[in-house]
Design an enzyme around this catalytic site. Structure first.
Site, mmCIF file in Angstrom:
data_model
loop_
_atom_site.group_PDB
_atom_site.id
_atom_site.type_symbol
_atom_site.label_atom_id
_atom_site.label_comp_id
_atom_site.label_asym_id
_atom_site.label_seq_id
_atom_site.Cartn_x
_atom_site.Cartn_y
_atom_site.Cartn_z
ATOM 1 N N ASP A 187 -3.906 -12.488 4.703
ATOM 2 C CA ASP A 187 -5.172 -11.800 5.556
ATOM 3 C C ASP A 187 -6.744 -12.516 4.997
ATOM 4 O OD1 ASP A 187 -4.013 -10.596 3.526
ATOM 5 O OD2 ASP A 187 -4.568 -8.244 4.374
ATOM 6 N N HIS A 225 0.801 -1.143 0.116
ATOM 7 C CA HIS A 225 0.074 0.059 -0.107
ATOM 8 C C HIS A 225 0.588 1.524 0.222
ATOM 9 C CE1 HIS A 225 -3.644 -2.656 1.003
ATOM 10 N NE2 HIS A 225 -3.312 -2.979 1.601
HETATM 11 C C1 SP5 Z 1 -1.376 -5.226 4.118
HETATM 12 C C2 SP5 Z 1 -2.233 -4.933 4.755
HETATM 13 O O1 SP5 Z 1 -2.787 -6.162 4.252
HETATM 14 N N1 SP5 Z 1 -3.234 -4.135 4.941
HETATM 15 C C3 SP5 Z 1 -4.496 -3.852 5.615
HETATM 16 C C4 SP5 Z 1 -4.973 -2.414 5.193
HETATM 17 C C5 SP5 Z 1 -6.078 -2.695 5.977
HETATM 18 N N2 SP5 Z 1 -6.485 -1.371 7.053
HETATM 19 C C6 SP5 Z 1 -7.907 -1.909 7.282
HETATM 20 C C7 SP5 Z 1 -8.207 -2.271 8.689
HETATM 21 C C8 SP5 Z 1 -9.706 -1.720 8.829
HETATM 22 C C9 SP5 Z 1 -9.842 -2.743 10.453
HETATM 23 N N3 SP5 Z 1 -10.403 -2.222 11.150
HETATM 24 C C10 SP5 Z 1 -11.962 -2.903 11.610
HETATM 25 C C11 SP5 Z 1 -12.083 -2.447 13.355
HETATM 26 C C12 SP5 Z 1 -13.165 -2.272 13.440
HETATM 27 N N4 SP5 Z 1 -13.735 -2.306 14.979
HETATM 28 ZN ZN ZN Z 2 -4.038 -7.256 3.187
#
Ligand code: SP5
Ligand code: ZN
Length: 316
Positions: A260, A137
């Site tokens: 993921d 990213h």
């Molecule tokens: C490298 C990579 O896998 N980066 C991922 C970035 C994703 N970021 C978004 C994550 C959102 C998660 N938060 C949700 C929590 C709800 N309480």
């Molecule tokens: Zn990711």
């Protein structure tokens, strides 16, 4: 198991205390313990891990703006122990906080990737670069989504000096930084399978109509998949990517490897299972190209090691 597995302990220097979602503080999912999980499982499976060599900044400057690199270095260094720094200019979202050790950890992560790339140029057929922080990213002048320097792009560009490169991105999220880096280049193809950006991070890119620009037209491919995608649905989509890459017939393959996509991933959206990663590895091996694996996301700390070993057994 790959002959060479590269890993730097410096990643622990990057340990932000929280991320922000909907204005609320959440635990930082990109946890240093992710690496411990993978390293322990690899050692248990008989793998041998080595530290990276150091490479000059000239390699980073081909992907990142000099002011961005200076900002990351100087702002990291200026922070007090335990003091975090959240979005501003150069920081695109709430998932890329900086702490004192962020620059050093991110810089070591680039060296891990470049050491892997050099091993490929030296004739190795399969190398695993255990990068943390991840990179796909990270854009020319913006950090985002747990990423600071774009390890995969820097390594792919390094390899591209010696021949064409395909980057296959199997992280759950669209690698917007990697797409950007090669969007106008016909010598580095980017192909990504990811969760529909209309509903999940990074929201703004990763759609099918993004096919490249100028000389790069036809050398970028996005395949968004629905929330809930299963092993067999993923497997069908992956066949399409593999065909597209096989037609391009690159000299080198770089895999942006995220776990993921796992069923139990805490920030995930797909339903891939542990045994499926072995199959994914086998299919990628089927391309028959010298392959550099670059670690990206994957947040189920406890199971990450198993997932990595399953994949490595398939890709061999
Ligand atoms: C490298 C990579 O896998 N980066 C991922 C970035 C994703 N970021 C978004 C994550 C959102 C998660 N938060 C949700 C929590 C709800 N309480
Ligand atoms: Zn990711």
């Amino acid at each position: 198991m790959p002959e060479r597995i590269i890993y730097s302990e410096d990643h622990v220097l990057h340990n932000p205390p929280f991320e922000i979602y909907d204005g609320v503080k959440d635990p930082y999912a990109e946890d240093p313990a992710r690496m411990t999980s993978i390293v322990d499982a690899i050692i248990q499976a008989g793998g041998v891990i080595e530290p990276p060599q150091q490479f000059p900044d000239s390699n980073l400057l081909r992907v990142h703006h000099p002011a961005y690199i200076d900002f990351l270095r100087q702002r990291s260094a200026s922070l007090k122990e335990g003091e975090p720094f959240y979005p501003s200019y150069f920081i695109l979202d709430t998932y890329a906080p900086m702490v004192k050790g962020t620059y050093d950890a991110a810089r070591a992560s680039v060296d891990v990737a470049l050491t892997g790339a050099q091993a490929i140029l030296d004739g190795e057929n399969l190398v695993y670069a255990l990068c943390r922080p991840p990179g796909h990213h990270a854009q020319n002048r913006a950090m985002s989504g747990y990423c600071y320097f774009n390890n995969a792009s820097i390594a792919a560009d390094f390899l591209s000096e010696k021949g064409s490169v395909a980057v296959l991105d199997v992280d759950l999220h669209h690698g917007n930084g990697t797409q950007e880096a090669f969007y106008e280049r016909p010598d580095v193809l980017y192909s990504s399978l990811h969760v529909d950006p209309a509903v999940k991070f990074p929201y703004s890119t990763g759609f099918t109509d993004e096919i490249g620009k100028r000389e790069g037209i036809g050398f970028n491919r996005n395949t968004p998949l629905a929330i809930g995608t299963t092993d067999s649905e993923y497997s069908d989509a992956l066949s399409g990517e593999i065909e597209y890459i096989a037609r391009f017939d690159p000299k080198f393959l770089v895999v942006s490897l995220g776990f993921d996509t796992y069923d139990k991933d805490p920030i995930g959206a797909f339903r891939l299972t542990e045994p499926y990663y072995r199959q994914m590895g086998e299919v990628i091996r089927g391309l028959g190209k010298p392959t550099l694996l670059i670690q990206e996301g994957g947040y189920h700390v406890e199971d990450l090691g198993k997932l990595a070993v399953s994949f490595l057994e398939g890709v061999r």
